[in-house]
Each structure stands twice: as structure tokens, then as C-alpha cells.
Design an enzyme around this catalytic site. Structure first.
Site, PDB file in Angstrom:
ATOM      1  N   THR A 301     -12.883   1.272   2.878  1.00  0.00           N
ATOM      2  CA  THR A 301     -12.568   1.973   1.631  1.00  0.00           C
ATOM      3  C   THR A 301     -11.610   3.126   1.886  1.00  0.00           C
ATOM      4  O   THR A 301     -10.653   3.339   1.125  1.00  0.00           O
ATOM      5  CB  THR A 301     -13.857   2.503   0.972  1.00  0.00           C
ATOM      6  OG1 THR A 301     -14.735   1.409   0.700  1.00  0.00           O
ATOM      7  CG2 THR A 301     -13.551   3.220  -0.328  1.00  0.00           C
ATOM      8  N   TRP A 304      -8.219   1.638   2.642  1.00  0.00           N
ATOM      9  CA  TRP A 304      -7.615   1.076   1.420  1.00  0.00           C
ATOM     10  C   TRP A 304      -6.806   2.138   0.679  1.00  0.00           C
ATOM     11  O   TRP A 304      -5.768   1.849   0.094  1.00  0.00           O
ATOM     12  CB  TRP A 304      -8.700   0.519   0.506  1.00  0.00           C
ATOM     13  CG  TRP A 304      -8.183  -0.077  -0.772  1.00  0.00           C
ATOM     14  CD1 TRP A 304      -7.756  -1.353  -0.968  1.00  0.00           C
ATOM     15  CD2 TRP A 304      -8.038   0.582  -2.042  1.00  0.00           C
ATOM     16  NE1 TRP A 304      -7.353  -1.543  -2.275  1.00  0.00           N
ATOM     17  CE2 TRP A 304      -7.521  -0.365  -2.955  1.00  0.00           C
ATOM     18  CE3 TRP A 304      -8.295   1.870  -2.491  1.00  0.00           C
ATOM     19  CZ2 TRP A 304      -7.247  -0.052  -4.294  1.00  0.00           C
ATOM     20  CZ3 TRP A 304      -8.035   2.187  -3.813  1.00  0.00           C
ATOM     21  CH2 TRP A 304      -7.517   1.228  -4.695  1.00  0.00           C
ATOM     22  N   HIS A 305      -7.272   3.381   0.711  1.00  0.00           N
ATOM     23  CA  HIS A 305      -6.600   4.434  -0.042  1.00  0.00           C
ATOM     24  C   HIS A 305      -5.312   4.908   0.621  1.00  0.00           C
ATOM     25  O   HIS A 305      -4.459   5.498  -0.059  1.00  0.00           O
ATOM     26  CB  HIS A 305      -7.538   5.619  -0.250  1.00  0.00           C
ATOM     27  CG  HIS A 305      -8.519   5.411  -1.358  1.00  0.00           C
ATOM     28  ND1 HIS A 305      -9.726   4.755  -1.175  1.00  0.00           N
ATOM     29  CD2 HIS A 305      -8.479   5.740  -2.667  1.00  0.00           C
ATOM     30  CE1 HIS A 305     -10.378   4.719  -2.327  1.00  0.00           C
ATOM     31  NE2 HIS A 305      -9.645   5.297  -3.239  1.00  0.00           N
ATOM     32  N   GLY A 306      -5.145   4.676   1.906  1.00  0.00           N
ATOM     33  CA  GLY A 306      -3.897   5.091   2.537  1.00  0.00           C
ATOM     34  C   GLY A 306      -3.989   5.105   4.043  1.00  0.00           C
ATOM     35  O   GLY A 306      -5.064   4.950   4.624  1.00  0.00           O
ATOM     36  N   PHE A 444      -1.675   4.872  -4.358  1.00  0.00           N
ATOM     37  CA  PHE A 444      -2.663   3.989  -3.753  1.00  0.00           C
ATOM     38  C   PHE A 444      -2.440   2.549  -4.153  1.00  0.00           C
ATOM     39  O   PHE A 444      -3.038   1.658  -3.601  1.00  0.00           O
ATOM     40  CB  PHE A 444      -4.077   4.426  -4.149  1.00  0.00           C
ATOM     41  CG  PHE A 444      -4.318   5.894  -3.845  1.00  0.00           C
ATOM     42  CD1 PHE A 444      -4.156   6.369  -2.574  1.00  0.00           C
ATOM     43  CD2 PHE A 444      -4.666   6.769  -4.854  1.00  0.00           C
ATOM     44  CE1 PHE A 444      -4.350   7.710  -2.293  1.00  0.00           C
ATOM     45  CE2 PHE A 444      -4.876   8.104  -4.584  1.00  0.00           C
ATOM     46  CZ  PHE A 444      -4.716   8.578  -3.298  1.00  0.00           C
TER      47      PHE A 444
END
Length: 444
Positions: A301, A304-306, A444
Site C-alpha cells: 500500500t 502503491w502511493h509512490g 498517485f
């Protein structure tokens, strides 16, 4: 092009709706596909090629999975699913994590959507889509293309094939869209200016009160910014005959981190639960395996955001908190007054937003130092008092709204179209007069 822009509100959306409702029913998916490409091309015309390639890849792989399943060749069907995942994750990694190219808008969202499509066909949770243009409409659908909610194909498969737009749904769509537009423009944009002011100051000069005021402002900005955009997406979906899943449910009223993540970015949490956590074994194979699975999900997670280290720290931070709650803390929280759980949760969330907000982790840790009264800049100060007074009314409106205290009042206004007209006029007046209109989740 963002939903909260005059270009979208007065040109793109009216023309799109007019064209959509003029054409015959068989052509509606084609229109939706084409206008979505135009919407995406407005900001990044080059990356239309990437999105079309992703669409074609998963359309072909979906057909292959269905073909092999019908022949009973499950090994080849699994290989097709794996091939789809490798291609999608490779594209996401190249464009999001290598730094070699500018980040295509919405790539994290539509990549997850297309991957879930082939997986669901393999599982038997969805039927294959044989019309390439209809599948393209699903992937590129502009209401939720760039910021979600993450809509799984099985959730809209029936509506893609046969939907009926009604006056009631259209009216509900307008209400949802204007509610989200008000959240974004009147709340998020204004409180965002306070965060911009405080976050641009050197952390060593921030007083204790100033640091906490800043991160509260950021927490309010990101909530009303992202949830407002999700409301607008749901509203647009209703206008076109779709029902998108909820993405937020007052997360700041939570009494544990576990509850918070059931209420925040719900569709992302659902995606990871269905396609990562449960396939890894979920909570069915003992506590040790469950702890491992929680940690893996939250590591992913964060990633996934960066690509920044701050997102990795942020993911690990929440993974550790959730594991602690799972092991023993939830049991103790259930025995305490509700305000104790709420205070603990909001304190943990605010510290988490510091990790999330600063791309340079050194600045993030320096800001945490100011929040912990470690930088010797004093408790408060004139500037902090001035900013509190300047933004006091806004904070008094936004904090109760963020936990749903105005919910009953809003329900009473649900059928008052004068209220929504007034809200729209306020938004337009703000947009005409202000150039500050960011959207935090674009990156994102």
C-alpha cells in the site's frame, strides 16, 4: 483538466452530457470511450497510447483466460493471468518508480482496475467482455479515471451492457457532484492555503501549536480534497447510469486504526483485501501468517502511493499499528471510553500524515520534531495565534463536517435545489477569483 475547473464545468461536461443523451443507446459506450480519451488527452496526450495499450493487453488476456477456461486448460488460463499481471506491473513500475518518465495521471488506478478484470474472469466472478469499445469505456471512464474510486469490472459489468438513465438518478448525480465540488473548492482549497503557509516554513522555526495546526490543516485538506473528488466521481457516474462504490465514510470519527482503514479509501482497501490479503491466506492460517499478510499488504500500500521513502515509511507505520491492534490493542480499546479510542486514532493518523506529506523524509522527521516540542521554537507565538484567528471560522466548520456532525442538516437540504444552486454559485465565484486549485491525489 480537473472536475473543479471552469473549463470542465461550463464546456466539457455540458457538451459531453448533450452528446451522450443524443446518441442511440448502442452508441453510448462508444461516446463515453471517446470523450474519456479527450478528457485524458487534455492533460497528457502522449500517455493515451499507454492507456490504450493497457486496455488492449487486458482485453486480449481476458479473452485468453476465458478461452482456456472453457477448454479446461486451467494451467494456460493461469499463465494468461500471470502474463497480464507481469505486463501491468512492469508498466506501473517503469513509469512510477524508475523516475525515467513523467508520471502518467491515474496510472495506479486504472492499472489496478484492469488487473482485477483478468483475475475475476479466471475466478469466475465476472464474464469476459467481448466488445473492445465497451471494455475501453470501462478502463478509460473519465468520472473515475484519474482518482478513483477503484471500480472493479464485476461491479459495473451489468451496467456496461444494459443500463437505464433515469431522472431520479440524474438528480442524485447532480446532488452528489455539487456536494463533492463544494468540499473540494470551498473547504479543501481554502484550508490548503493554511497548510501551504505552514509547511513552507523551516521546521526549526515552528512552534508546537503551529506544527499541530499545520498538520490538522493538511488532514482536513486531503480528506475533503479526495473525498470531494470521489463524491464528484460518484455523481458523474449516476448521471451516466452507473453506480460506483463508496470510497469514504467519515474516517475521522474512527476509534481505532483498523476502523479508520475501513472508512478511508475504501476501494483501495477492498482491492488489496480481495487480490492480495485473502489469496495469501488472510486470517485463516493462524496469527503469525495473518501478521505476515498484514505487513505485506501495507508495504505494498505504501509503495502503491509512490516511490519515495516517505511512502514506504508510511506503509510500514500503518502495518505495525494494525498488527499491534490485531495482537492486543483492540481488546483494550474496546474496554475504554470512546473518546480514548478516538483521541488515540486521530493522534496516530496525524503523525501518519506527516510521513505522507513530505517527499523528503528528512523534512518530515524535522516536522515531527516540532510536533513533539523538540525544536525549542516555543509553545505558541504571535504568528500561530494570527493563523488560528484568521482560519478559525473555517476550522469550526470543517472539523465537525469531517466527522459527520452536519450530516443530519445536509439530509434535510437534500431536496432543496435552492441550496445546491447557491453552493454552485459560491464555487464558481471562488474559481473565477482564485488560481489556487490543486488536487493532491493526481500524483498517485
Amino acid at each position: 483538466m480537473v472536475f473543479s475547473s471552469l473549463l470542465f464545468l461550463f464546456r466539457f461536461l455540458p457538451l459531453t452530457l448533450a452528446l451522450y443523451f443524443i446518441v442511440p443507446r448502442k452508441a453510448k459506450n462508444v461516446v463515453l470511450f471517446l470523450v474519456s480519451l479527450i478528457f485524458y488527452a487534455w492533460g497528457e496526450p502522449v500517455y493515451i497510447v499507454l492507456m490504450l495499450f493497457s486496455t488492449w493487453v487486458d482485453y486480449i488476456h481476458g479473452r485468453l483466460v476465458d478461452f482456456f477456461k472453457n477448454r479446461g486448460e486451467m494451467g494456460k488460463a493461469r499463465a494468461a493471468v500471470a502474463s497480464s499481471m507481469v505486463i501491468n506491473l512492469s508498466l506501473l513500475s517503469i513509469f512510477k518508480y524508475t523516475g525515467l518518465f513523467p508520471l502518467p495521471i491515474g496510472i495506479s488506478f486504472y492499472t489496478f482496475q484492469t488487473m482485477s478484470y483478468t483475475i475475476d474472469i479466471y475466478r469466475g466472478d465476472a464474464k469476459v467482455q467481448k466488445n473492445l469499445l465497451s471494455f475501453g469505456a470501462y478502463v478509460s471512464m473519465f468520472p473515475q479515471l484519474i482518482a478513483g474510486p477503484i471500480v472493479q469490472y464485476k461491479q459495473v459489468a451489468k451496467e456496461l451492457q444494459d443500463r437505464r438513465e433515469t431522472v431520479g438518478n440524474f438528480a442524485e448525480g447532480i446532488r452528489l457532484f455539487l456536494t463533492g465540488l463544494g468540499k473540494k473548492v470551498l473547504y479543501a482549497n481554502n484550508i490548503g492555503l493554511l497548510w501551504e503557509t505552514i509547511s513552507s516554513m523551516p521546521a526549526k522555526e515552528l512552534s508546537f501549536v503551529m506544527a499541530w495546526l499545520g498538520i490538522i490543516a493538511y488532514a482536513l485538506q486531503i480528506y475533503f480534497d479526495f473525498s470531494g473528488y470521489s463524491d464528484m466521481a460518484q455523481g458523474l457516474g449516476c448521471m451516466f447510469g452507473f453506480r460506483f462504490p463508496d470510497n469514504f465514510h467519515y474516517p475521522y470519527r474512527s476509534k481505532s486504526i483498523t476502523e479508520f482503514w475501513r472508512r478511508w479509501h475504501i476501494t483501495l482497501g477492498t482491492w488489496f483485501r480481495e487480490y492480495v490479503y485473502i489469496p495469501l491466506g488472510g486470517n485463516r492460517r493462524g496469527l503469525a501468517i495473518q501478521i505476515r499478510n498484514i505487513f505485506i499488504v501495507w508495504l505494498l500500500t505504501g509503495i502503491w502511493h509512490g516511490a519515495g521513502l516517505n511512502f514506504l515509511f508510511w506503509g510500514v507505520y500503518y502495518g505495525v499499528l494494525l498488527i499491534i491492534e490485531k495482537c492486543f490493542l483492540l481488546k483494550y480499546l474496546s474496554k475504554t471510553p470512546k473518546w480514548v479510542g478516538h483521541l488515540y486514532t486521530m493522534t496516530a493518523v496525524l503523525f501518519g500524515w506527516v510521513l505522507f506529506a513530505f517527499d523528503q523524509w528528512e523534512r518530515g522527521f524535522a516536522y515531527l520534531g516540532a510536533m513533539l516540542f523538540l525544536n525549542h521554537a516555543g509553545f505558541c507565538g504571535r504568528e500561530a495565534l494570527y493563523l488560528i484567528l484568521q482560519n478559525g471560522v473555517l476550522l469550526l466548520l470543517m472539523i465537525p463536517a469531517s466527522v459527520g456532525l452536519w450530516e443530519g442538516f445536509q439530509k434535510k437540504l437534500r431536496n432543496c435545489w435552492g441550496y445546491y444552486l447557491f453552493l454552485f454559485l459560491l464555487v464558481v465565484a471562488y474559481l473565477v477569483d482564485s488560481s489556487y486549485n490543486p488536487f493532491l491525489y493526481f500524483r498517485f
